[in-house]
Scaffold this motif. Structure first.
Motif, short mmCIF file in Angstrom:
data_model
loop_
_atom_site.label_atom_id
_atom_site.label_comp_id
_atom_site.label_asym_id
_atom_site.label_seq_id
_atom_site.Cartn_x
_atom_site.Cartn_y
_atom_site.Cartn_z
N PHE A 118 -24.36 -21.59 -13.19
CA PHE A 118 -24.18 -21.59 -14.64
C PHE A 118 -22.75 -21.94 -15.02
CE2 PHE A 118 -28.25 -19.79 -15.80
CZ PHE A 118 -28.37 -20.14 -17.14
N LEU A 119 -22.61 -22.78 -16.03
CA LEU A 119 -21.35 -23.02 -16.70
C LEU A 119 -21.35 -22.19 -17.98
CD1 LEU A 119 -18.70 -24.69 -17.12
CD2 LEU A 119 -20.11 -26.31 -18.43
N VAL A 120 -20.31 -21.35 -18.18
CA VAL A 120 -20.22 -20.55 -19.39
C VAL A 120 -19.07 -21.07 -20.24
CG1 VAL A 120 -19.98 -18.24 -20.35
CG2 VAL A 120 -21.10 -18.55 -18.14
N VAL A 121 -19.38 -21.51 -21.45
CA VAL A 121 -18.39 -22.11 -22.34
C VAL A 121 -17.88 -21.06 -23.32
CG1 VAL A 121 -19.33 -24.42 -22.06
CG2 VAL A 121 -20.21 -22.97 -23.89
N ASN A 122 -16.59 -21.21 -23.72
CA ASN A 122 -15.91 -20.18 -24.52
C ASN A 122 -15.02 -20.87 -25.56
OD1 ASN A 122 -16.34 -17.66 -22.45
ND2 ASN A 122 -15.81 -19.52 -21.32
N PHE A 123 -15.61 -21.27 -26.66
CA PHE A 123 -14.93 -22.16 -27.60
C PHE A 123 -13.72 -21.52 -28.27
CE2 PHE A 123 -18.58 -24.75 -26.95
CZ PHE A 123 -18.20 -26.03 -27.30
N ARG A 124 -13.86 -20.28 -28.77
CA ARG A 124 -12.74 -19.67 -29.49
C ARG A 124 -11.55 -19.46 -28.56
NH1 ARG A 124 -14.65 -14.41 -32.41
NH2 ARG A 124 -16.04 -14.29 -30.59
N SER A 125 -11.80 -19.03 -27.34
CA SER A 125 -10.71 -18.84 -26.38
C SER A 125 -10.00 -20.16 -26.09
CB SER A 125 -11.26 -18.24 -25.08
OG SER A 125 -10.26 -18.20 -24.08
N LYS A 129 -21.15 -19.74 -34.18
CA LYS A 129 -20.71 -20.60 -35.28
C LYS A 129 -19.50 -21.43 -34.87
CE LYS A 129 -22.20 -17.06 -38.60
NZ LYS A 129 -23.29 -17.69 -39.32
N PHE A 130 -18.51 -20.78 -34.23
CA PHE A 130 -17.33 -21.52 -33.80
C PHE A 130 -17.71 -22.61 -32.80
CE2 PHE A 130 -14.65 -18.44 -35.82
CZ PHE A 130 -13.41 -19.04 -35.93
N ALA A 131 -18.60 -22.30 -31.89
CA ALA A 131 -19.01 -23.29 -30.90
C ALA A 131 -19.62 -24.52 -31.58
CB ALA A 131 -20.02 -22.68 -29.93
N PHE A 132 -20.51 -24.27 -32.53
CA PHE A 132 -21.15 -25.39 -33.22
C PHE A 132 -20.14 -26.19 -34.03
CE2 PHE A 132 -23.09 -26.77 -37.31
CZ PHE A 132 -23.67 -27.93 -36.83
N PHE A 133 -19.32 -25.50 -34.82
CA PHE A 133 -18.41 -26.23 -35.70
C PHE A 133 -17.28 -26.92 -34.93
CE2 PHE A 133 -20.16 -23.17 -38.89
CZ PHE A 133 -20.80 -24.12 -39.67
#
Length: 443
Positions: free
Chosen positions: A282-289, A323-327
Motif C-alpha cells: 500500500f501507498l499511503v498519501v498525506n496531502f496536508r502534511s 477535502k484537502f486531498a481532493f482540492f
C-alpha cells in the motif's frame, strides 16, 4: 446487543444510500442490517436514529500520535528552510523529549481526537528515541483505554544512536508482535490493537538496520511501515549511497508484502510503482502534511493499485483530509475526482482486513461494528451517485454525534463514556514539560 432503528445507512465503497434501515449489533459484529432487521428483537440499548445518517467509521492509514502535544508548540525552533532542517530542528527534538508520561498523554488525547471526528481506526507510526522499550505498550494502552481501533510500530532508525538504536527499535517491534500473539493464543486479545514492524525512512536506516527489519518481518509475520520518497533528498541519498531506487532497496531486504505500508512516495519512479503493485503493498498519501512541509504534491495516486489516505500527524480528522486531498489534487492539475478519493479513503479498511483478519468498512451483516451516527442533514438529495460530492462539499466532523467501535459505544451524543477532564489536564502539563525538554536538546 445494540439496535439502531430508522437510520439512513450510507456505505462508501461501493456507495449506497438506504433510508429506514435497522442495524443490529451483537458483540463486535453487525448481526443484521436492513428494513425491519430488528423486528422482534430485544437489546441492551435501542437508539432511534430518527432518519439520521449512519455510515462506516473512517480510517486514518498513517499518523503520528507521538506528535499530539506539538499543537501550538512554544519551544525555540530555529529557522527551517527545507525538509531536513524541519526534521532536525522540530520533529527530531520533539521525539527525543518524550518520556513515558508524555507519551501516555499524547497517545490518549490523539485517540480521543480521532473518535470525536468519526475516525474509528488509526494506523500509527511511533517515535520516542529516549523511551524505546515499552513505548508500544503505552500506545496499546491508550487505544484500549479510549476504545479506538488501530495499529502502531516503532520507527526504527540509526539517526541518534547507531547500531544500538537500530537493535532497540527492532526489538521493540518484535516484542509487541509477540505480546499480541500471546494474547491471541490465551484468548485475551481485545481485538482493537495490532502492529507493524516500523522504520523511519530509508535515509536513516543503514543496511544493517534493513536486514534487522527484514528478519523481524519474517519472524513475526507482520507488515513493514515506513516513510519513503517524502522529499527528493531521500531519493538522492539512496542513489548516492546505495546506487539503487528506494523501493528496490526495501524489496531486496524482503520488506514489501501485502501488509506493507509506504507513506508518501511523492518521488517514486515508474519501476518503483510497479514493485509496489507486484508486492501488493500500500501507498499511503498525506496531502496536508506534504503541503505543510512544502515537499511537493502527490500526482501519481492513480498509477498504483493500492492507495490509502493518512494525515502524517496532522490530526485525525479524515473529513478534512479528504477535502484537502481532493482540492490540492485539483489545484495541482491532478486527474482525480471526489469519488476517486472516497475509494482511496475507504481503502484503509482493506489494510485493516489484512491485519485484523476480519471484514471492515460496510454496514452489512458480518462486518465489524465500527460506525458513526451523524447529524448531517442533506440540503439536496443524497444518493449513491453523489455521496462523494456531499463529502467533499458538505459533510464534516462537525456532524459526528455518536461512534461505535468494535461493538462498543465510544462516543454518545458527543460525550465519552468516561470523564476526560483529567486526561486533558495532564496533557497540558506534559505538553509544557515536553516543550521544556525540546529547548534543552540541540538540533
Amino acid at each position: 446487543m445494540l439496535i439502531i432503528k430508522n437510520a439512513t445507512v450510507v456505505n462508501f465503497a461501493p456507495p449506497s444510500v438506504n433510508a429506514g434501515w435497522d442495524i443490529v449489533i451483537d458483540g463486535d459484529t453487525i448481526a443484521a442490517a436492513g428494513p425491519g432487521a430488528a423486528e422482534g428483537l430485544s437489546a441492551d440499548e435501542v437508539w432511534d436514529a430518527a432518519g439520521a445518517v449512519v455510515h462506516p467509521g473512517l480510517v486514518c492509514s498513517h499518523n503520528h500520535f507521538y506528535s499530539g502535544l506539538s499543537r501550538g508548540v512554544l519551544a525555540d525552533i530555529p529557522p527551517s528552510p527545507d525538509f531536513i532542517s524541519t526534521l532536525k530542528n522540530l520533529w527530531w527534538r520533539l521525539d527525543r523529549g518524550i518520556d513515558r508520561k508524555i507519551l501516555k498523554s499524547s497517545g490518549e488525547i490523539c485517540c480521543l481526537d480521532a473518535i470525536k471526528n468519526g475516525t474509528t481506526a488509526v494506523i500509527d507510526h511511533h517515535a520516542s528515541p529516549s523511551f524505546i522499550e515499552g513505548s508500544l505498550s503505552v500506545m496499546k494502552e491508550a487505544f484500549e483505554r479510549t476504545g479506538l481501533r488501530g495499529m502502531s510500530c516503532f520507527e526504527t532508525t540509526d539517526r541518534n544512536g547507531g547500531t544500538d538504536e537500530l537493535k532497540a527499535g527492532t526489538a521493540e517491534n518484535v516484542r509487541m508482535a509477540k505480546e499480541l500473539d500471546a494474547e491471541k493464543a490465551a484468548g485475551r486479545w481485545s481485538g482493537l490493537f495490532e502492529c507493524h514492524i516500523g522504520g523511519h525512512a530509508p535515509f536513516t536506516v543503514s543496511e544493517e538496520g534493513m536486514k534487522m527489519l527484514g528478519d523481524a518481518v519474517e519472524e513475526t509475520g507482520r507488515g513493514f511501515h515506513i516513510h519513503a520518497a517524502e522529499d527528493k533528498y531521500d531519493v538522492s541519498h539512496s542513489h548516492h549511497k546505495y546506487g539503487e531506487d528506494l523501493l528496490v532497496r526495501l524489496d531486496r531486504h524482503g520488506l514489501l508484502n501485502s501488509k506493507a505500508l509506504i507513506a508518501h512516495g511523492l518521488y517514486f519512479s515508474d519501476a518503483e510503482r510497479r514493485i509496489l503493485d507486484e508486492r501488493n503493498s500500500f501507498l499511503v498519501v498525506n496531502f496536508r502534511s506534504n503541503m505543510n512541509n512544502n515537499v511537493g504534491s502527490q500526482l501519481h495516486i492513480d498509477d498504483v493499485k493500492n492507495a490509502a489516505l493518512g494525515t502524517d500527524g496532522i490530526g485525525s480528522d479524515m473529513w478534512e483530509e479528504f477535502k484537502f486531498a481532493f482540492f490540492k489534487n485539483r489545484d495541482a492539475g491532478g486527474p482525480l475526482w471526489p469519488g476517486d478519493f472516497l475509494q482511496i479513503l475507504s481503502n484503509g479498511n482493506t489494510i485493516l482486513e489484512r491485519n485484523f483478519d476480519s471484514r471492515f468498512g460496510r454496514i452489512e451483516q458480518g462486518y465489524k461494528a465500527d460506525l458513526v451516527l451523524s447529524d448531517y442533514t442533506p440540503p439536496t438529495p443524497l444518493k449513491a451517485e453523489n455521496v462523494a460530492g456531499h463529502m467533499a462539499f458538505g459533510m464534516s466532523a462537525v456532524s459526528v454525534r455518536s461512534v461505535v467501535i468494535n461493538g462498543n459505544v465510544a462516543l454518545r451524543d458527543r460525550e465519552f463514556p468516561f470523564d476526560t477532564t483529567e486526561i486533558y489536564a495532564e496533557a497540558r502539563e506534559n505538553a509544557a514539560r515536553l516543550w521544556e525538554n525540546m529547548n534543552a536538546i540541540k538540533p
